[in-house]
Design an enzyme around this catalytic site. Sequence first.
Site, PDB file in Angstrom:
ATOM      1  N   ARG A 122       0.849  -1.193   0.000  1.00 20.43           N
ATOM      2  CA  ARG A 122       0.000   0.000   0.000  1.00 20.43           C
ATOM      3  C   ARG A 122       0.882   1.240   0.000  1.00 20.43           C
ATOM      4  O   ARG A 122       0.626   2.200  -0.713  1.00 20.43           O
ATOM      5  CB  ARG A 122      -0.930  -0.012   1.212  1.00 20.43           C
ATOM      6  CG  ARG A 122      -2.200  -0.785   1.023  1.00 20.43           C
ATOM      7  CD  ARG A 122      -1.959  -2.220   0.562  1.00 20.43           C
ATOM      8  NE  ARG A 122      -3.205  -2.961   0.374  1.00 20.43           N
ATOM      9  CZ  ARG A 122      -3.728  -3.755   1.291  1.00 20.43           C
ATOM     10  NH1 ARG A 122      -3.107  -3.969   2.450  1.00 20.43           N
ATOM     11  NH2 ARG A 122      -4.857  -4.396   1.057  1.00 20.43           N
ATOM     12  N   ASP A 171       0.032  -7.203  -3.453  1.00 24.22           N
ATOM     13  CA  ASP A 171      -1.349  -6.845  -3.116  1.00 24.22           C
ATOM     14  C   ASP A 171      -1.961  -6.094  -4.293  1.00 24.22           C
ATOM     15  O   ASP A 171      -1.315  -5.931  -5.332  1.00 24.22           O
ATOM     16  CB  ASP A 171      -1.415  -6.026  -1.812  1.00 24.22           C
ATOM     17  CG  ASP A 171      -2.699  -6.317  -1.040  1.00 24.22           C
ATOM     18  OD1 ASP A 171      -3.790  -6.177  -1.616  1.00 24.22           O
ATOM     19  OD2 ASP A 171      -2.611  -6.682   0.151  1.00 24.22           O
ATOM     20  N   HIS A 213      -6.699 -10.120  -3.605  1.00 21.83           N
ATOM     21  CA  HIS A 213      -5.689  -9.083  -3.366  1.00 21.83           C
ATOM     22  C   HIS A 213      -4.567  -9.192  -4.406  1.00 21.83           C
ATOM     23  O   HIS A 213      -3.377  -9.148  -4.070  1.00 21.83           O
ATOM     24  CB  HIS A 213      -5.124  -9.185  -1.945  1.00 21.83           C
ATOM     25  CG  HIS A 213      -6.032  -8.602  -0.910  1.00 21.83           C
ATOM     26  ND1 HIS A 213      -6.438  -7.289  -0.938  1.00 21.83           N
ATOM     27  CD2 HIS A 213      -6.628  -9.148   0.186  1.00 21.83           C
ATOM     28  CE1 HIS A 213      -7.239  -7.059   0.097  1.00 21.83           C
ATOM     29  NE2 HIS A 213      -7.385  -8.162   0.784  1.00 21.83           N
ATOM     30  N   GLU A 238      -9.759 -12.546   2.180  1.00 19.64           N
ATOM     31  CA  GLU A 238     -10.645 -11.535   1.588  1.00 19.64           C
ATOM     32  C   GLU A 238     -10.766 -11.662   0.070  1.00 19.64           C
ATOM     33  O   GLU A 238     -10.749 -10.661  -0.644  1.00 19.64           O
ATOM     34  CB  GLU A 238     -10.133 -10.126   1.939  1.00 19.64           C
ATOM     35  CG  GLU A 238     -10.128  -9.858   3.426  1.00 19.64           C
ATOM     36  CD  GLU A 238      -9.663  -8.454   3.771  1.00 19.64           C
ATOM     37  OE1 GLU A 238     -10.310  -7.809   4.600  1.00 19.64           O
ATOM     38  OE2 GLU A 238      -8.637  -7.991   3.219  1.00 19.64           O
ATOM     39  N   TYR A 281      -3.141  -6.086  15.603  1.00 23.15           N
ATOM     40  CA  TYR A 281      -3.072  -5.255  14.402  1.00 23.15           C
ATOM     41  C   TYR A 281      -2.548  -3.871  14.764  1.00 23.15           C
ATOM     42  O   TYR A 281      -3.222  -3.064  15.389  1.00 23.15           O
ATOM     43  CB  TYR A 281      -4.439  -5.189  13.701  1.00 23.15           C
ATOM     44  CG  TYR A 281      -4.577  -6.243  12.625  1.00 23.15           C
ATOM     45  CD1 TYR A 281      -4.097  -7.534  12.848  1.00 23.15           C
ATOM     46  CD2 TYR A 281      -5.153  -5.960  11.392  1.00 23.15           C
ATOM     47  CE1 TYR A 281      -4.197  -8.513  11.868  1.00 23.15           C
ATOM     48  CE2 TYR A 281      -5.256  -6.934  10.408  1.00 23.15           C
ATOM     49  CZ  TYR A 281      -4.773  -8.210  10.657  1.00 23.15           C
ATOM     50  OH  TYR A 281      -4.862  -9.177   9.682  1.00 23.15           O
ATOM     51  N   ASP A 341      -1.930  -1.513  12.822  1.00 24.49           N
ATOM     52  CA  ASP A 341      -2.448  -0.410  11.996  1.00 24.49           C
ATOM     53  C   ASP A 341      -3.695   0.196  12.638  1.00 24.49           C
ATOM     54  O   ASP A 341      -4.229   1.172  12.128  1.00 24.49           O
ATOM     55  CB  ASP A 341      -2.773  -0.893  10.574  1.00 24.49           C
ATOM     56  CG  ASP A 341      -3.830  -1.993  10.531  1.00 24.49           C
ATOM     57  OD1 ASP A 341      -4.026  -2.687  11.556  1.00 24.49           O
ATOM     58  OD2 ASP A 341      -4.463  -2.158   9.472  1.00 24.49           O
TER      59      ASP A 341
HETATM   60  C1  ACM Z   1      -5.950  -9.295   6.527  1.00 24.83           C
HETATM   61  O1  ACM Z   1      -5.862  -8.414   7.378  1.00 24.83           O
HETATM   62  N1  ACM Z   1      -6.722  -9.124   5.477  1.00 24.83           N
HETATM   63  C2  ACM Z   1      -5.245 -10.551   6.653  1.00 24.83           C
END
Ligand code: ACM
Length: 706
Positions: free
Chosen positions: A110, A139, A200, A264, A362, A364
């Site tokens: 990203r 990604d 992704h 996802e 996480y 982030d």
């Molecule tokens: C993820 O955070 N999509 C693994």
Amino acid sequence: MRVLVIILVMMVRILPAPVEVQERGGSFRYDPSKVEFRLDPKAKIPSEGYTLDITRTRVRAVASTPAGLFYAAKTLEQIADQAGNDAIPCMKITDYPRYSWRGFHVDPCRHFQSVEDLKSMIDIMAKYKINTFHWHLTDDQGWRIEIKKYPRLTSIGAWRTEWDGGVHGGYYSQEEIKDIVAYAAERFVTVVPEIEMPGHAVAAVRAYPELSCTGEPVGSFSTWGSPDIVMCPGKETMFEFLDDVIAEVSALFPGEYIHIGGDECKKTRWEKCPACQARIKAEGLERTADATPEERLQSYAVKRMEGILAKYGKKLIGWDEILEGGLSPNATVMSWRGEKGGIAAAEQGHDVIMCPQKDGMYLDHYQGDPKIEPETISGDNTLEKVYSYNPSIPVKGLQGNLWSEYIYSEAQRQYMFYPRAFAIAEIAWSLPQNKDFEAFCTAVDRACQDLDARGVNYHIPMPEQPGGSYDHVAFLDKATLEFSTTRPMRMVYTLDGSEPTATSATYEKPLEFSKDATLKIACVTSFGKLGKVRTITVEKQGPKPALAVEAGEHGLNLSTTYGFFLNWEDIPATAFWTAPFAVEGLKEIPKLEPTHYNMMGLNFYAAEATGYVNIPKDGVYVFSTVFDQLWIDGEKLIDNGAEVKKHSRHDSSVALAKGLHPIKVRFLSNVQGGWTTARNRGEVLYRRVEEKDFHTLRTDRLYRPL
Ligand code: ACM
Ligand code: ZN
């Protein structure tokens, strides 16, 4: 002297906390000729563990593995740093890790990260006994690893056009990858590359459109989310491509694992794809009680990946979605959507790495009040929450993940990573019975001084107000301002407009105001460094009077003009605005035009809504919104400027009398920093200052002028 020595011993706090520390009394004066590192493969010391024995005359470290000796050296380094080389306190440390996988993850897809910045992270994490680096290399928004057989992956897939017209990107050459892998290996860190499939993968599909179901050309992808453009497991092309890629990747990374992503993946296109449906039929992937044919198709693809990896001597690890439709026989599962996937995988006898996003893993996510912290994806993972995480089942390891959608600079990446990464390091190594948050925080302060010496940024909490922080505090008779911090830390403040310093007044109890003031307040670390200073305007107001007007129907009047603007001021004076038309409420404002996964080719616009708001009773009201601007009584109360507008970061307050007040809301449909404002809910929130929770400003409080 003896008393002094004991104090010295107690002052030493090693990060991560060792299994056992026995104080011996006395001290050792550093002399390299008296320090022995002994590798004894037969010693009854767990892998990566060590003993470190410091007496008055010598230091002896023993380990059964080279990694153990490395960690003994890192521990000794911390003791010497803290105590000084002349008085290293005598002690015996017995130490070994709780988990064999102690990981951190970064996402250069990203937002790209340079080799040098990455090495800095690896070096720091190795110091605190992290042994695994999960490198998310592909990604939607960027493919970051050179693959010689597929040069377009990097010539096209590594670059994207941003909404401001700039180009963002970069990739790691195979030489750079070898360099990073070797650098990490010298520090006993194994690099686990992630090559995402089947979702992704827009960057790969952009470079090689034949990888997708439709094969149609795909443009630059510069927003965040999970698009429905994914690889096509109906075609052999996808498996041939991935086999070729894995052949090159496995030669670059000597570790046993390759991460195949698997998270996802939107499966809507597979439902309509003849190749995918033919594969489902040929392989007998019918619907079962707990899986759709398309979920089983993904599971089929992951199982084939397991076979491909095995061919190159590698083991498969993937996100917990790889459970859906059936887990491949030897897969290791990385559980991110809570612990559920990890628990299910463990019950089936698989290895598990825990990194549940909402349980602190996480990095982030927000680490302080979203109202004042820089924009992030969401969440609430304070340092204490990260530190408190304890997996509910036995697992192979833990990992902290740092996705980078909202990380626009390396300084910001570091700010999100440190010191929470230190909490990951400690909980992955130390036994839960040795956990002590206060003691950990003292170790964090030491580690932060080391970050300062390296020129690395980190998070220092900000003083936060209960119920959500805001910088413009209106009051009628008096205001009481209360502050807290997300970890134990002194707060200092001034009231004379000067910048606070470490010796300014210490905040001890809520501050009372009965007249206008400018409060400047910040946290200060134990070593005297100030965090970001908050400037809070405290203003005595008479409630703004209500209008003596008759209101029309519920709703607002809206006027719009087309164009892509990041600032309200950028709208040209010559812009053509529609005549005002009625809308029911605020919700409609961001939803006037269709949206699409990457917003390419769609209509952007500016909108201004006007009308009256009915204030329920006299009082001070706090407002919050991610609309661009909020005006009340002809005054601009909130201006979110050209910031990324995912969360409200400029709440404000005003004293208002019961009744009708003019309201104006301005909205820019745009994409800023990858965030599409059309995805915002279209809300203004309000609360009376004495209330805890915000209410949504609904249509029943809004009126169109007659
Ligand atoms: C993820 O955070 N999509 C693994
Ligand atoms: Zn397909």
